[in-house]
Scaffold this active site. Structure first.
Site, PDB file in Angstrom:
ATOM      1  N   ASP A 188       0.835  -1.202   0.000  1.00  0.00           N
ATOM      2  CA  ASP A 188       0.000   0.000   0.000  1.00  0.00           C
ATOM      3  C   ASP A 188       0.872   1.256   0.000  1.00  0.00           C
ATOM      4  O   ASP A 188       1.887   1.315   0.685  1.00  0.00           O
ATOM      5  CB  ASP A 188      -0.881  -0.038   1.253  1.00  0.00           C
ATOM      6  CG  ASP A 188      -1.835   1.141   1.326  1.00  0.00           C
ATOM      7  OD1 ASP A 188      -2.665   1.280   0.416  1.00  0.00           O
ATOM      8  OD2 ASP A 188      -1.732   1.925   2.291  1.00  0.00           O
ATOM      9  N   GLU A 192       1.334  -0.513  -5.076  1.00  0.00           N
ATOM     10  CA  GLU A 192       0.298   0.502  -5.280  1.00  0.00           C
ATOM     11  C   GLU A 192       1.010   1.842  -5.370  1.00  0.00           C
ATOM     12  O   GLU A 192       1.317   2.476  -4.369  1.00  0.00           O
ATOM     13  CB  GLU A 192      -0.707   0.532  -4.131  1.00  0.00           C
ATOM     14  CG  GLU A 192      -1.917   1.378  -4.497  1.00  0.00           C
ATOM     15  CD  GLU A 192      -2.382   2.373  -3.432  1.00  0.00           C
ATOM     16  OE1 GLU A 192      -3.425   2.998  -3.642  1.00  0.00           O
ATOM     17  OE2 GLU A 192      -1.694   2.559  -2.416  1.00  0.00           O
TER      18      GLU A 192
HETATM   19  C1  BGC Z   1      -5.645   2.809  -0.061  1.00  0.00           C
HETATM   20  C2  BGC Z   1      -6.693   3.693   0.532  1.00  0.00           C
HETATM   21  C3  BGC Z   1      -6.203   4.165   1.874  1.00  0.00           C
HETATM   22  C4  BGC Z   1      -4.799   4.793   1.766  1.00  0.00           C
HETATM   23  C5  BGC Z   1      -4.192   5.024   3.097  1.00  0.00           C
HETATM   24  C6  BGC Z   1      -4.488   3.782  -0.217  1.00  0.00           C
HETATM   25  O1  BGC Z   1      -3.614   3.604  -1.139  1.00  0.00           O
HETATM   26  O2  BGC Z   1      -6.029   2.249  -1.272  1.00  0.00           O
HETATM   27  O3  BGC Z   1      -7.933   3.068   0.627  1.00  0.00           O
HETATM   28  O4  BGC Z   1      -7.085   5.110   2.391  1.00  0.00           O
HETATM   29  O5  BGC Z   1      -3.945   3.973   1.056  1.00  0.00           O
HETATM   30  O6  BGC Z   1      -3.855   3.804   3.678  1.00  0.00           O
END
Ligand code: BGC
Ligand code: CA
Length: 711
Positions: free
Chosen positions: A217, A259
């Site tokens: 993430d 991501e």
């Molecule tokens: C996730 C979100 C989240 C954020 C903070 C993002 O990349 O997809 O849903 O709010 O990270 O963790």
């Protein structure tokens, strides 16, 4: 085996030797709390998800991506973690998770979980210890602190609707802490090797348990350095390389998915030289698919793909139309953003941060043809497609819920209470189920769509099934054709001998197109959904007309010409017809090959078998009505046999293709079993022979698989 029903193969488990599984994956993204509530408390749980695994298997997906399910105050839907090793009690126990994982694997479905390491909840024990520890102490240094809130002025704010600064004051620590997202999510200090080491431990913890992939993430923001915008720093890439080394040391088939909501040239380094992430989302493609649709112009799509750099052989893009977040408009120009808001989010309630909080179906006014067309691009572009739960049945959104919860409502299973999601009082659900007349569960639900062959669910099942048959989709090259009609997007996907042609009408009126396919003159386009043979390609432009938002997928089938034969001896040569296999084994089912089986091989073969029931009539023709793949080389076919007096009989004919040495061995052992000789081209040669034959339906289900096992 019970009569009348084909059972799932019990051998369907994940293959741990398949280290590139993610390159051919079809990923289904879901939140456990939104899927199915097994105990009636209004919140989906692992026991519920377990009950719905058969549904996902039926849909045909090969991996599940689970949104965060760890202990958390749930102020950011679980991305605010307080314990990296646990399960949120609302969703069940670690034992429930392990059972789910095992059962998913049994069905051949891999599981991808979240590795949220950029930040923790401020309720995490690490943060609680850090704020109380001495300034600059080892514990305090797990996070990023400063005495003032003006450090790193070049860094942008991501959650623009809620945050005005990336610094928040902590009265306990008497310092500011750094946060790229909500102020209740403090950023971990990944410049600190101790933090990297601690993260590595729970990475191993989940992979040791059997988890197949980890979504990293918010990966561009891991490290910080003064004088920069704190995104994509070399230090961050070093951290990822450390995680990757850990994976390569211990496992053969695990995957890291980045991501990184960045431009393609900035995402490219997250693959490294094949030594960072295995996968990364292609963020900029997604808004451009919608832009191309709104403008009825292929340019935005062609342009972004042509600007996408090549990636290492083992790497793969993750593609999506929608996900659990807003349809992000960070990676578009200001003008493009204005255009997108105007077209897709006229009501300000539809907007959040820098994006649009709507689901796929409402974005396209619930037009089924448009949904299918966009999915056709998703499923045929280079990368692994990701389906957001509920989009396979065209679920709607609820823009009256705050934040991104508009697209996080309960899955709609049936017309029962709460859409079949939960037996709880409706007021107790974690979010209300959608109830409006267009998208409400009475109109849009799994049960109804499974019963209706023309539903979106069945289309999705079909497109997934097709996608899984051709490696070119996940692994092939992409070449755009540039037809004069810019409303048409046309491209070739090529991998080894597979050549696929995809043609998409981005416009909502019928469109003609001329394609230059002269390179394939003499070949035949075989439409993949209906298996209809189109006119042979010539030297002149190939003309097609496409219905509004229509699309075609063609397999380009080369002219069949035998190149040689296996030496089977003279009598075999005389009696047995040849079948040419041009590429993969599945090409045995291509029109030309199938024709040889139906018109030549079976009519000659059948009457000579001892189990064949003579009718006193000559066979006029046979027709393979269907076939089921049992393993890589083995199928069961259903054959209609027509006799000259118009009577018919149906036979079930298990077929196996044997290759090279295997073929020769079988020919020596069971020469009479051979149905037909199969070509000789490139790497494949072999024989196709029958395992046994029984008349259907009388005896079909009594013996076949047993007999097959003898093979
Ligand atoms: C996730 C979100 C989240 C954020 C903070 C993002 O990349 O997809 O849903 O709010 O990270 O963790
Ligand atoms: Ca529950």
């Amino acid at each position: 085996m019970p009569c009348g029903k084909l059972q799932r193969s019990p051998s369907m488990v994940i293959d741990r030797t398949d280290s590139l599984w993610y390159k051919d994956a079809i990923i289904y993204e879901l939140h456990v709390r939104a899927f199915y509530d097994s105990n009636g408390d209004g919140i989906g749980d692992f026991a519920g998800l377990l009950q719905k695994l058969d549904y996902l298997q039926e849909l045909g997906i090969s991996a599940i991506w689970l949104l965060p399910f760890y202990p958390s105050p749930l102020m950011d839907d679980g991305y605010d973690i307080t314990d990296y090793r646990g399960i949120h009690p609302d969703y069940g126990t670690l034992k429930d998770f392990k059972t789910f994982l095992k059962e998913a694997h049994k069905r051949g479905i891999r599981v991808i979980t979240e590795l949220v390491v950029n930040h923790t909840s401020i309720q995490h024990p690490w943060f609680q210890a850090a704020r109380r520890a001495r300034k600059n102490s080892a514990q305090r240094n797990f996070y990023v602190w400063n005495d003032t809130d003006d450090k790193f002025p070049e860094t942008r704010i991501i959650f623009t609707d809620t945050e005005t600064s990336n610094w928040a004051w902590d009265p306990v620590a008497s310092q500011y802490y750094w946060h790229r997202f909500f102020s209740h999510q403090a950023d971990l200090n990944l410049n600190n090797p101790k933090v990297v080491q601690a993260v590595g431990q729970f990475l191993k913890y989940w992979l040791d348990m059997g988890v197949d992939g980890l979504r990293l993430d918010a990966v561009p923001y891991l490290c910080v350095r003064e004088g920069t915008n704190n995104e994509n720093l070399p230090e961050t890439h070093e951290v990822i390389k450390t995680f990757r080394r850990l994976i390569d040391q211990h496992y053969n088939d695990r995957m890291l998915l980045a991501e990184a909501n960045q431009w393609p040239e900035d995402v490219r380094p997250y693959f490294g030289d094949g030594d960072e992430c295995h996968m990364a989302f292609h963020f900029p493609l997604m808004p451009r698919l919608f832009m191309a649709l709104a403008q009825a112009d292929s340019f935005p799509i062609v342009d972004i793909m042509e600007k996408t750099p090549a990636i290492p052989d083992i790497a793969q893009w993750g593609l999506f139309l929608r996900n659990h977040d807003e349809l992000t408009l960070e990676m578009v120009t200001d003008d493009e953003r204005d255009f997108m808001y105007q077209e897709f989010a006229a009501d300000p309630r539809m907007r959040v941060n820098i994006g649009i909080r709507r689901r796929l179906a409402p974005l396209v006014d619930n037009n089924p043809q448009t949904i299918k067309m966009l999915n056709s691009i998703l499923f045929s572009f280079p990368g692994s497609p990701i389906i957001y739960y509920g989009d396979e049945i065209g679920m709607g959104d609820n823009i009256y819920l705050g934040d991104r919860n508009a697209v996080r409502t309960p899955m709609q299973w049936s017309i029962d209470r709460n859409g079949g999601f939960s037996m709880a009082d409706p007021a107790r659900l974690y979010h209300p189920v959608i109830m409006d007349p267009v998208y409400g569960y009475q109109s849009v639900n799994v049960e109804a769509q499974m019963k209706n062959q023309s539903s979106l669910f069945h289309f999705m099942k079909q497109i997934i099934g097709l996608r899984r048959q051709y490696k070119a989709f996940g692994r092939g090259s992409l070449t755009f054709l540039h037809p004069e009609n810019h409303r048409i997007l046309a491209y070739l996907r090529r991998y080894k001998h597979e050549v696929l042609l995809c043609v998409v009408n981005l416009c909502d009126t019928i469109q003609p197109v001329n394609l230059d396919l002269s390179e394939y003159a003499g070949s035949t386009p075989l439409e993949m959904f209906g298996r209809t043979e189109f006119p042979t390609i010539g030297q002149t432009p190939y003309f097609l007309s496409l219905p509004p938002h229509g699309f075609y997928w063609f397999k380009i089938v080369p002219q069949a010409k035998p190149i040689g034969t296996l030496d089977m001896g003279a009598s075999f040569e005389k009696t047995m017809p040849k079948v040419v296999i041009e590429s993969g084994r599945d090409s045995i089912w291509e029109m030309a090959n199938k024709n040889i089986l139906e018109k030549d091989a079976f009519p000659r073969f059948l009457p000579n078998q001892h189990w064949f029931i003579p009718t006193g009539q000559k066979i006029s023709q046979t027709h393979i009505t269907d076939w089921v793949k049992i393993s890589a080389n083995f199928w069961i076919t259903f054959v209609n046999v027509s006799f000259e007096d118009g009577s018919e009989a149906r036979y079930c004919l298990p077929l196996r293709i044997a290759l090279d040495k295997d073929a020769e061995r079988i020919l020596e052992q069971v020469p009479k079993a051979v149905v037909c000789l199969v070509n000789i081209r490139q790497e494949i040669s072999g024989v196709l022979y029958d395992a046994f034959l029984t008349k259907w339906p009388a005896t079909f289900f009594t013996a076949p698989l047993k007999t097959a096992a003898i093979l």
